[in-house]
Structure formats: structure tokens, C-alpha cells
Design a protein around this motif. Structure first.
Motif, PDB file in Angstrom:
ATOM      1  N   UNK A   1      -7.969  55.726  12.913  1.00 13.35           N
ATOM      2  CA  UNK A   1      -8.579  56.712  12.040  1.00 13.35           C
ATOM      3  C   UNK A   1      -7.548  57.770  11.694  1.00 13.35           C
ATOM      4  N   UNK A   2      -7.131  57.759  10.469  1.00 15.60           N
ATOM      5  CA  UNK A   2      -6.134  58.726  10.041  1.00 15.60           C
ATOM      6  C   UNK A   2      -6.782  59.976   9.482  1.00 15.60           C
ATOM      7  N   UNK A   6     -10.754  61.048   7.935  1.00 13.00           N
ATOM      8  CA  UNK A   6     -11.496  62.219   8.403  1.00 13.00           C
ATOM      9  C   UNK A   6     -11.809  63.152   7.229  1.00 13.00           C
ATOM     10  N   UNK A   7     -10.824  63.374   6.344  1.00 14.49           N
ATOM     11  CA  UNK A   7     -11.054  64.227   5.170  1.00 14.49           C
ATOM     12  C   UNK A   7     -12.080  63.596   4.223  1.00 14.49           C
ATOM     13  N   UNK A   8     -12.023  62.293   4.038  1.00 20.31           N
ATOM     14  CA  UNK A   8     -12.995  61.613   3.179  1.00 20.31           C
ATOM     15  C   UNK A   8     -14.397  61.725   3.763  1.00 20.31           C
ATOM     16  N   UNK A  11     -15.547  65.323   3.239  1.00 22.84           N
ATOM     17  CA  UNK A  11     -15.869  65.541   1.836  1.00 22.84           C
ATOM     18  C   UNK A  11     -17.195  64.869   1.480  1.00 22.84           C
ATOM     19  N   UNK A  12     -17.438  63.689   2.003  1.00 18.33           N
ATOM     20  CA  UNK A  12     -18.708  62.994   1.783  1.00 18.33           C
ATOM     21  C   UNK A  12     -19.881  63.780   2.348  1.00 18.33           C
ATOM     22  N   UNK A  13     -19.730  64.340   3.540  1.00 20.87           N
ATOM     23  CA  UNK A  13     -20.786  65.163   4.132  1.00 20.87           C
ATOM     24  C   UNK A  13     -21.037  66.416   3.293  1.00 20.87           C
ATOM     25  N   UNK A  14     -19.960  67.013   2.799  1.00 22.67           N
ATOM     26  CA  UNK A  14     -20.107  68.197   1.951  1.00 22.67           C
ATOM     27  C   UNK A  14     -20.866  67.852   0.665  1.00 22.67           C
ATOM     28  N   UNK A  15     -20.530  66.738   0.020  1.00 22.25           N
ATOM     29  CA  UNK A  15     -21.235  66.321  -1.185  1.00 22.25           C
ATOM     30  C   UNK A  15     -22.700  66.014  -0.891  1.00 22.25           C
TER      31      UNK A  15
END
Length: 86
Positions: A1-2, A6-8, A11-15
Motif C-alpha cells: 500500500x503506497x 492512501x491518498x486515493x 479523497x474517495x472518503x472526502x467525496x
């Protein structure tokens, strides 16, 4: 897991959070309008019961219930003015 994964994920949770907020706001407005309409109908019923002694009545339908639900007592006065003056 890079770090990209983690950023994706973040970002998905934020959206998902933003979409959830955008869907909740209209539902609150609809629920408030329904509650105010029911309370407006009850208020119209009370006005019709009391007004029957002096000859005042307002038809109870969804439109008048919503008007009274939104405006309250000024809504009843508005309906009376519209009904008896116009």
C-alpha cells in the motif's frame, strides 16, 4: 500500500462525505415542509372549529395547509383576506 493508494482512499472518503451532505440537506427541507404542512392543517382545523360560531371557514387542502405551515398565523390571515376580500 503506497502513499497513492492512501491518498486515493482519503479523497474517495472526502467525496463520499460531500455527496452525503448534498443529499441530506434537501431531505431535511422536505421533512420540515411536511411537518409544517401537517401543523398548518391542524391550525386550519382549529380555526374552522372556532370560526364556525361566527361564520368563518377556510377550506383544508394541501395548498392551504402548506401556506399556513410556512407562514403560520399570518398565513391564516392571508387566506382569509384572499377568500373574503378578493
Amino acid at each position: 500500500m503506497g502513499i497513492n493508494s492512501i491518498l486515493a482512499f482519503a479523497f474517495g472518503l472526502f467525496l463520499l462525505y460531500i455527496v452525503g451532505i448534498l443529499l441530506v440537506i434537501p431531505i431535511r427541507l422536505i421533512v420540515k415542509l411536511i411537518i409544517n404542512g401537517v401543523l398548518g392543517g391542524i391550525l386550519l382545523l382549529i380555526v374552522n372549529l372556532i370560526g364556525s360560531f361566527i361564520g368563518i371557514s377556510i377550506a383544508i387542502n394541501p395548498l392551504t395547509a402548506i401556506i399556513v405551515g410556512i407562514f403560520g398565523i399570518p398565513g391564516i390571515l392571508l387566506l382569509l383576506i384572499i377568500q373574503y376580500i378578493l
